[in-house]
Design a protein around this motif. Structure first.
Motif, PDB file in Angstrom:
ATOM      1  N   LEU A 136       0.882  -1.159  -0.046  1.00  0.00           N
ATOM      2  CA  LEU A 136      -0.111   0.019   0.266  1.00  0.00           C
ATOM      3  C   LEU A 136       0.832   1.275  -0.174  1.00  0.00           C
ATOM      4  N   PRO A 137       0.403   2.361  -0.482  1.00  0.00           N
ATOM      5  CA  PRO A 137       1.270   3.504  -0.476  1.00  0.00           C
ATOM      6  C   PRO A 137       1.475   4.261   0.775  1.00  0.00           C
ATOM      7  N   ALA A 138       2.096   5.176   0.976  1.00  0.00           N
ATOM      8  CA  ALA A 138       2.238   5.888   2.146  1.00  0.00           C
ATOM      9  C   ALA A 138       2.593   5.295   3.330  1.00  0.00           C
ATOM     10  N   ARG A 139       3.517   4.012   3.169  1.00  0.00           N
ATOM     11  CA  ARG A 139       3.928   3.517   4.511  1.00  0.00           C
ATOM     12  C   ARG A 139       4.334   4.233   5.663  1.00  0.00           C
ATOM     13  N   GLU A 140       5.283   5.040   5.600  1.00  0.00           N
ATOM     14  CA  GLU A 140       5.618   6.008   6.649  1.00  0.00           C
ATOM     15  C   GLU A 140       4.303   6.606   7.368  1.00  0.00           C
ATOM     16  N   LEU A 141       3.385   7.152   6.480  1.00  0.00           N
ATOM     17  CA  LEU A 141       2.400   7.878   6.846  1.00  0.00           C
ATOM     18  C   LEU A 141       1.534   7.046   7.715  1.00  0.00           C
ATOM     19  N   ARG A 142       1.198   5.908   7.116  1.00  0.00           N
ATOM     20  CA  ARG A 142       0.368   4.807   7.917  1.00  0.00           C
ATOM     21  C   ARG A 142       1.118   4.387   9.285  1.00  0.00           C
ATOM     22  N   ALA A 143       2.250   4.247   9.294  1.00  0.00           N
ATOM     23  CA  ALA A 143       3.037   3.900  10.544  1.00  0.00           C
ATOM     24  C   ALA A 143       2.683   5.199  11.610  1.00  0.00           C
ATOM     25  N   ALA A 144       2.655   6.333  11.120  1.00  0.00           N
ATOM     26  CA  ALA A 144       2.621   7.627  12.078  1.00  0.00           C
ATOM     27  C   ALA A 144       1.029   7.758  12.513  1.00  0.00           C
ATOM     28  N   ALA A 145       0.133   7.287  11.693  1.00  0.00           N
ATOM     29  CA  ALA A 145      -1.177   7.095  11.995  1.00  0.00           C
ATOM     30  C   ALA A 145      -1.543   6.019  12.914  1.00  0.00           C
ATOM     31  N   ALA A 146      -0.992   4.937  12.792  1.00  0.00           N
ATOM     32  CA  ALA A 146      -0.987   3.866  13.755  1.00  0.00           C
ATOM     33  C   ALA A 146      -0.707   4.245  15.259  1.00  0.00           C
ATOM     34  N   ARG A 147       0.691   4.837  15.199  1.00  0.00           N
ATOM     35  CA  ARG A 147       1.417   5.294  16.481  1.00  0.00           C
ATOM     36  C   ARG A 147       0.164   6.358  17.177  1.00  0.00           C
ATOM     37  N   ALA A 148      -0.380   7.415  16.391  1.00  0.00           N
ATOM     38  CA  ALA A 148      -1.091   8.527  16.679  1.00  0.00           C
ATOM     39  C   ALA A 148      -2.104   7.920  17.265  1.00  0.00           C
ATOM     40  N   ARG A 149      -3.039   6.990  16.665  1.00  0.00           N
ATOM     41  CA  ARG A 149      -4.187   6.360  17.194  1.00  0.00           C
ATOM     42  C   ARG A 149      -3.920   5.750  18.473  1.00  0.00           C
ATOM     43  N   ALA A 150      -2.765   4.566  18.615  1.00  0.00           N
ATOM     44  CA  ALA A 150      -2.497   4.044  19.728  1.00  0.00           C
ATOM     45  C   ALA A 150      -2.223   5.251  20.839  1.00  0.00           C
ATOM     46  N   ALA A 151      -1.423   6.302  20.491  1.00  0.00           N
ATOM     47  CA  ALA A 151      -1.242   7.310  21.763  1.00  0.00           C
ATOM     48  C   ALA A 151      -2.634   7.932  22.173  1.00  0.00           C
ATOM     49  N   THR A 152      -3.713   8.276  21.323  1.00  0.00           N
ATOM     50  CA  THR A 152      -4.986   8.472  21.625  1.00  0.00           C
ATOM     51  C   THR A 152      -5.446   7.707  22.631  1.00  0.00           C
ATOM     52  N   LEU A 153      -5.676   6.442  22.223  1.00  0.00           N
ATOM     53  CA  LEU A 153      -6.330   5.421  22.898  1.00  0.00           C
ATOM     54  C   LEU A 153      -5.692   5.110  24.287  1.00  0.00           C
ATOM     55  N   ALA A 154      -4.280   5.241  24.368  1.00  0.00           N
ATOM     56  CA  ALA A 154      -3.475   5.441  25.927  1.00  0.00           C
ATOM     57  C   ALA A 154      -4.099   6.502  26.554  1.00  0.00           C
ATOM     58  N   ALA A 155      -4.139   7.556  25.965  1.00  0.00           N
ATOM     59  CA  ALA A 155      -4.418   8.782  26.793  1.00  0.00           C
ATOM     60  C   ALA A 155      -5.945   8.669  27.301  1.00  0.00           C
ATOM     61  N   THR A 156      -6.704   7.857  26.815  1.00  0.00           N
ATOM     62  CA  THR A 156      -8.080   7.721  27.118  1.00  0.00           C
ATOM     63  C   THR A 156      -8.397   6.509  27.969  1.00  0.00           C
ATOM     64  N   GLY A 157      -7.180   5.929  28.272  1.00  0.00           N
ATOM     65  CA  GLY A 157      -7.346   4.677  29.182  1.00  0.00           C
ATOM     66  C   GLY A 157      -8.096   3.465  28.361  1.00  0.00           C
ATOM     67  N   LEU A 158      -8.449   3.627  27.072  1.00  0.00           N
ATOM     68  CA  LEU A 158      -9.248   2.505  26.535  1.00  0.00           C
ATOM     69  C   LEU A 158      -8.502   1.235  26.181  1.00  0.00           C
ATOM     70  N   PRO A 159      -7.071   0.870  26.348  1.00  0.00           N
ATOM     71  CA  PRO A 159      -6.512  -0.210  26.093  1.00  0.00           C
ATOM     72  C   PRO A 159      -6.949  -0.993  27.199  1.00  0.00           C
ATOM     73  N   LEU A 160      -6.864  -0.367  28.584  1.00  0.00           N
ATOM     74  CA  LEU A 160      -7.128  -1.056  29.483  1.00  0.00           C
ATOM     75  C   LEU A 160      -8.570  -1.662  29.540  1.00  0.00           C
ATOM     76  N   ALA A 161      -9.545  -0.769  29.257  1.00  0.00           N
ATOM     77  CA  ALA A 161     -10.939  -1.124  29.300  1.00  0.00           C
ATOM     78  C   ALA A 161     -11.400  -1.859  27.999  1.00  0.00           C
ATOM     79  N   VAL A 162     -10.823  -1.972  27.141  1.00  0.00           N
ATOM     80  CA  VAL A 162     -11.168  -2.869  25.786  1.00  0.00           C
ATOM     81  C   VAL A 162     -10.090  -3.776  25.437  1.00  0.00           C
TER      82      VAL A 162
END
Length: 290
Positions: A136-162
């Motif tokens: 797929l195109p934009a490999r590094e952008l997809r990696a950055a987006a995945a890390r950003a989503r994970a950071a958002t989830l961690a900030a809201t405490g969702l990993p532990l909840a879900v």
């Protein structure tokens, strides 16, 4: 209140990453590597069937289980080199049988192609199959987006909840036994962390890239003459989806000149449904001494 589970293995630096690694048993070496987002403990039903006869190595890929995250994005060559690095860190320089489940089937095949002198055999456990894969195109952008989503989830405490609940649902859906035998506290400790959530998102975001990279490796690096077994899960429903999956697994076996076996009844998580079939395939693989 129960104590937090501690890593049962050793933390070894492989490349630039501290990986959680377990070495058990004795004899010829086999490496067990689980599918997307899974960890060392998913092999628990298989290990006691192998350790009387094999040196069994398990490890958590970066960010999964108890391993530290990595800076680079997942790749077929990177994971092949990681397997070699784990063996090096343990002082196991001879050939090893690689057992790859699902996504890790890509990694195991890449290891055999890139490190042919170190591959004694290959067992693919309901391996991922992607015909005519394209990155797929934009490999590094997809990696950055995945890390950003994970950071958002961690900030809201969702990993532990879900996270632990999502893990349980995944295992129950992928097993004909419809249960997750992993200890609840261990699942909470691992899948409840933002670190593991990020690793799962990264592996998923780059799945197509890894599949396409393997296609390129197949064109440039021939598979060495070694025994290969393809184990395919057959739930026994007789559905069109099941027949199509078995057809694709059989085609993979033909492409790799491998022995094919449909294992029934079993879901995608063969290590939970039919651990004896995996152990038998490993033990039936002739060991090539250096």
């Amino acid at each position: 209140m129960s104590a937090e589970p501690r890593p049962p293995g050793r933390m070894l630096r492989v490349g630039k990453v501290a990986l959680h690694v377990l070495r058990e048993g004795s004899g010829p070496v086999c490496v067990l590597s689980a599918g997307l987002g899974m960890g060392w403990f998913d092999w628990e039903p298989v290990v006691p069937l192998l350790t009387p006869y094999r040196t069994v190595v398990r490890f958590d890929r970066p960010g999964l289980g108890f391993s530290a995250p990595a800076g680079e994005v997942p790749s077929a060559a990177g994971e092949a080199d990681r397997i070699a690095g784990v063996l090096d860190a343990l002082g196991l320089t001879g050939p090893a049988t690689i057992v790859g489940h699902s996504l890790a089937g890509f990694h195991g095949e890449a290891f055999a192609r890139l490190h042919p002198e170190r591959a004694a055999g290959l067992v693919l456990v309901d391996s991922s199959v992607e015909e005519n894969a394209r990155a797929l195109p934009a490999r590094e952008l997809r990696a950055a987006a995945a890390r950003a989503r994970a950071a958002t989830l961690a900030a809201t405490g969702l990993p532990l909840a879900v996270g632990p609940a999502a893990r349980r649902l995944f295992v129950r859906a992928g097993s004909v036994k419809r249960q997750d035998p992993a200890p609840a506290d261990l699942v909470r400790r691992t899948y409840g962390s933002g670190r593991v959530a990020r690793a799962v998102l990264l592996e998923n975001a780059h799945y197509r890239d890894v599949a396409a990279e393997l296609e390129e490796l197949r064109a440039r690096h021939p598979l060495p003459p070694l025994p290969v077994t393809v184990l395919a899960a057959s739930p026994g429903t007789g559905s069109w989806l099941e027949r199509r999956w078995l057809q694709r697994q059989r085609a993979l076996a033909e492409r790799l000149d491998a022995r094919f076996e449909a294992v029934a009844p079993a879901g995608h998580l063969l290590m939970y449904d039919r651990p004896q079939a995996i152990a038998a395939a490993v033990l039936a693989t002739p060991f090539i001494r250096p």
